[in-house]
Design a protein around this motif. Structure first.
Motif, short mmCIF file in Angstrom:
data_model
loop_
_atom_site.label_atom_id
_atom_site.label_comp_id
_atom_site.label_asym_id
_atom_site.label_seq_id
_atom_site.Cartn_x
_atom_site.Cartn_y
_atom_site.Cartn_z
N TYR A 95 8.33 -11.86 31.87
CA TYR A 95 9.31 -12.67 31.15
C TYR A 95 8.56 -13.31 29.98
CZ TYR A 95 12.90 -12.69 34.86
OH TYR A 95 13.87 -12.34 35.76
N PHE A 96 9.10 -13.15 28.77
CA PHE A 96 8.58 -13.89 27.62
C PHE A 96 9.58 -14.99 27.33
CE2 PHE A 96 8.20 -14.30 22.86
CZ PHE A 96 7.00 -15.00 22.90
N VAL A 97 9.16 -16.23 27.50
CA VAL A 97 10.07 -17.37 27.48
C VAL A 97 9.77 -18.26 26.28
CG1 VAL A 97 11.01 -19.29 28.82
CG2 VAL A 97 10.06 -17.29 30.00
N PHE A 109 11.99 -22.28 17.69
CA PHE A 109 11.69 -21.98 19.09
C PHE A 109 10.18 -21.86 19.25
CE2 PHE A 109 16.12 -20.78 19.03
CZ PHE A 109 16.56 -21.08 20.32
N SER A 110 9.67 -22.36 20.35
CA SER A 110 8.23 -22.27 20.63
C SER A 110 8.02 -21.55 21.95
CB SER A 110 7.60 -23.66 20.67
OG SER A 110 8.17 -24.47 21.69
N ILE A 111 6.83 -21.03 22.12
CA ILE A 111 6.50 -20.29 23.34
C ILE A 111 6.37 -21.25 24.52
CG2 ILE A 111 4.78 -18.81 24.45
CD1 ILE A 111 3.95 -17.90 21.61
N HIS A 112 6.97 -20.87 25.63
CA HIS A 112 6.71 -21.57 26.89
C HIS A 112 5.71 -20.77 27.71
CE1 HIS A 112 8.33 -23.73 30.76
NE2 HIS A 112 7.02 -23.67 30.70
N GLY A 113 5.95 -19.47 27.82
CA GLY A 113 5.00 -18.68 28.59
C GLY A 113 5.29 -17.20 28.61
N LEU A 114 4.32 -16.46 29.12
CA LEU A 114 4.41 -15.02 29.34
C LEU A 114 4.10 -14.82 30.81
CD1 LEU A 114 4.69 -12.19 28.02
CD2 LEU A 114 2.22 -12.24 27.62
N MET A 173 -1.65 -21.23 17.90
CA MET A 173 -1.06 -21.73 19.12
C MET A 173 -0.53 -23.16 18.95
SD MET A 173 -3.57 -19.98 21.95
CE MET A 173 -2.79 -20.84 23.32
N GLU A 174 -1.21 -23.97 18.18
CA GLU A 174 -0.71 -25.32 17.90
C GLU A 174 0.65 -25.25 17.21
OE1 GLU A 174 -3.78 -27.17 15.64
OE2 GLU A 174 -4.87 -27.87 17.42
N LYS A 175 0.84 -24.22 16.40
CA LYS A 175 2.10 -24.05 15.68
C LYS A 175 3.17 -23.40 16.55
CE LYS A 175 4.09 -21.62 11.69
NZ LYS A 175 3.80 -20.69 10.55
N SER A 176 2.81 -22.36 17.28
CA SER A 176 3.80 -21.56 18.01
C SER A 176 3.91 -21.87 19.49
CB SER A 176 3.47 -20.06 17.86
OG SER A 176 3.52 -19.66 16.52
N TRP A 177 2.94 -22.62 20.04
CA TRP A 177 2.90 -22.87 21.48
C TRP A 177 2.53 -24.33 21.74
CZ3 TRP A 177 0.79 -18.29 24.78
CH2 TRP A 177 1.12 -18.45 26.12
N PRO A 178 3.22 -25.28 21.11
CA PRO A 178 2.87 -26.69 21.26
C PRO A 178 3.33 -27.26 22.59
CG PRO A 178 4.85 -26.50 19.96
CD PRO A 178 4.38 -25.09 20.23
N GLU A 221 -0.75 -22.44 31.88
CA GLU A 221 -0.12 -21.13 31.72
C GLU A 221 -1.08 -19.99 32.08
OE1 GLU A 221 3.17 -20.44 31.06
OE2 GLU A 221 3.33 -22.59 31.42
N TRP A 222 -2.34 -20.12 31.66
CA TRP A 222 -3.30 -19.07 31.99
C TRP A 222 -3.59 -19.06 33.48
CZ3 TRP A 222 -5.32 -14.62 31.12
CH2 TRP A 222 -6.45 -14.23 31.84
N ASN A 223 -3.90 -20.22 34.05
CA ASN A 223 -4.31 -20.27 35.45
C ASN A 223 -3.19 -19.81 36.39
OD1 ASN A 223 -6.84 -21.25 34.72
ND2 ASN A 223 -6.23 -23.38 34.92
#
Length: 227
Positions: free
Chosen positions: A31-33, A59-64, A95-100, A116-118
């Motif tokens: 899921y790309f959220v 829209f910003s990234i929440h997670g993959l 990432m600061e711009k797209s995944w804040p 998100e990584w862990n």
């Protein structure tokens, strides 16, 4: 004696193989959220802007997130490979711009990315290392401009109410794939556009039709708040 040695060696190799399989974990798709910051902030919990300042109204990234076709998902797959900011130093600006992070208190995003990584990224190690995981998410965001897709369909983040079907139709037309829309509730109790899910194949490079959607649903009419 030699046969006993070989027997021990084979058992050791099997144990090693099983440990690798347990770490890598199998999964069927991602899921790309992406989330709308106006809806994250317009709740009773409110939000805090990152230390870098208020994010752009996009829209910003929440997670993959790795998932399985039966609706289950792996998590926290490899405690031996914790988040390491040095591995994504060249991606930090993007990432600061797209995944804040909009969580309180204000932060530089590292705790969000670490989570998100862990939790999710370590379950994709069979195809992506840390740098590859975050780079893949950034690449996916660039493939589909959700905000522009909605605006093209006349759906603006202006606090107005829109039909859920019109939002789904707009994203389907813009991306070529059927999305799943998640809502939350604003301070007045109205259902609002919160997150949009698209599915991605196990390479984390190509969008695909979702084999299963998360549980839950929005109302037939939802608001799209400004930010």
């Amino acid at each position: 004696m030699k046969s006993k040695f070989y027997s021990v060696s084979i058992k050791f190799l099997i144990i090693q193989l099983l440990s690798v399989l347990c770490v890598s974990q199998s999964f069927d798709f991602f899921y790309f959220v992406q989330q709308w910051p106006g809806s994250y902030c317009d709740t009773s919990q409110s939000c805090c802007y990152p230390t870098s300042g208020k994010p752009a109204p996009d829209f910003s990234i929440h997670g993959l997130w790795p998932n399985n076709n039966d609706g289950s998902y792996p998590s926290n797959c490899d405690p031996n490979d914790p988040f390491d900011k040095s591995k994504i130093s060249d991606l930090t600006g993007s990432m600061e711009k797209s995944w804040p992070s909009l969580a309180c208190p204000s932060s530089n995003g590292l705790s969000f990315w670490s989570h998100e990584w862990n939790k999710h990224g370590t379950c994709s190690e069979s195809v992506l290392n840390q740098h590859g995981y975050f780079q893949a998410a950034l690449n996916l965001k660039n493939q589909v401009n959700l905000l522009q897709t909605l605006k093209t369909a006349g759906i603006q983040p202006n606090g107005e109410s829109y039909s859920l079907e019109s939002i789904k139709d707009a994203v389907t037309k813009g991306s070529g794939y059927t999305p799943w829309v998640e809502c939350n509730t604003d301070e007045s109790g109205n259902s609002q556009l919160y997150q949009i899910y698209l599915c991605v194949d196990t390479s984390a490079a190509n969008f695909t039709e979702c084999p299963v959607f998360p549980k839950g649903k929005c109302g037939s009419q939802i608001t799209f708040p400004s930010f």
